[in-house]
Design a protein around this motif. Structure first.
Motif, short mmCIF file in Angstrom:
data_model
loop_
_atom_site.label_atom_id
_atom_site.label_comp_id
_atom_site.label_asym_id
_atom_site.label_seq_id
_atom_site.Cartn_x
_atom_site.Cartn_y
_atom_site.Cartn_z
N ALA A 114 -20.75 -7.39 -31.72
CA ALA A 114 -19.86 -6.54 -30.57
C ALA A 114 -18.87 -5.27 -30.99
O ALA A 114 -19.20 -4.57 -30.93
CB ALA A 114 -18.92 -7.35 -29.57
N PHE A 118 -20.42 -2.00 -31.30
CA PHE A 118 -19.49 -0.88 -30.23
C PHE A 118 -18.97 0.07 -31.15
O PHE A 118 -19.14 1.32 -31.02
CB PHE A 118 -18.03 -1.13 -29.32
CG PHE A 118 -19.41 -2.14 -28.50
CD1 PHE A 118 -19.54 -1.21 -27.09
CD2 PHE A 118 -18.74 -3.55 -27.84
CE1 PHE A 118 -20.33 -1.95 -26.09
CE2 PHE A 118 -19.88 -3.76 -26.60
CZ PHE A 118 -20.02 -3.50 -25.92
N ASN A 119 -18.74 -0.28 -32.86
CA ASN A 119 -18.12 1.18 -33.63
C ASN A 119 -19.22 1.85 -34.10
O ASN A 119 -18.26 3.10 -34.11
CB ASN A 119 -17.27 -0.19 -34.32
CG ASN A 119 -15.63 0.76 -34.92
OD1 ASN A 119 -15.67 1.32 -33.63
ND2 ASN A 119 -15.49 0.94 -36.08
#
Length: 174
Positions: A114, A118-119
């Motif tokens: 995750a 996301f980054n």
């Protein structure tokens, strides 16, 4: 009445440092080309039991210097985003696994994936939006043309003499 921004002194007690930005006070006792030299001068004063609480280092003629470190590219953006996202996700996963010891490695794996995902997504979106505005990596630094060492008037002559002695010894290599 609030006393958050007032300076109160009592007899025998030194005045508190200002809470709001104020101009420095004192007489110049030395002037140096670099901050390191000014620091060395104050260290010398401290070694002679000079009251260094009366001393201020002032940067004169400040400049903002931006040093270019390289060109921005998709590879650098995504690599940096992946690294920071993986580290944050790993940390978050470790914290979650400590809170739920029976879950095994699942929280760590979920946090890692995750954080990475996301980054990467937000890093890519940010670069795509700002791509034409800033195509380089840089670091900013505030520097001054010279650094003056000031002392309160009550000790300025003594400080000037001590720094003159330091300069004389430095000139003769002692």
């Amino acid at each position: 009445m609030t006393t958050a921004f007032t300076q109160q002194t009592t007899i025998g007690q030194q005045q508190a440092r200002p809470q709001l930005p104020t101009l420095p006070t004192g007489w110049p006792i030395g002037s140096y080309e670099s901050y390191e030299q000014a620091q060395r001068a104050v260290d010398h004063l401290a070694g002679t039991d000079f009251p260094v609480t009366d001393v201020t280092i002032v940067g004169v003629e400040p400049l903002l210097v931006e040093r270019i470190a390289g060109k921005m590219s998709w590879g650098k953006v995504l690599g940096s985003a992946a690294t920071s996202g993986a580290m944050f996700g790993l940390f978050l996963g470790l914290v979650l696994s400590l809170l739920n010891p029976g879950a095994g490695l699942v929280p760590i794996a979920i946090g890692l994936v995750a954080g990475l995902g996301f980054n990467l997504l937000f890093g890519a979106l940010g670069y795509a939006v700002n791509r034409n505005k800033r195509g380089f990596i840089s670091q900013s630094q505030l520097v001054a043309r010279r650094y003056d060492v000031l002392s309160q008037p009550r000790n300025a002559e003594k400080g000037r003499a001590l720094l003159a002695d330091l300069a004389a010894r430095s000139a003769f290599g002692h």
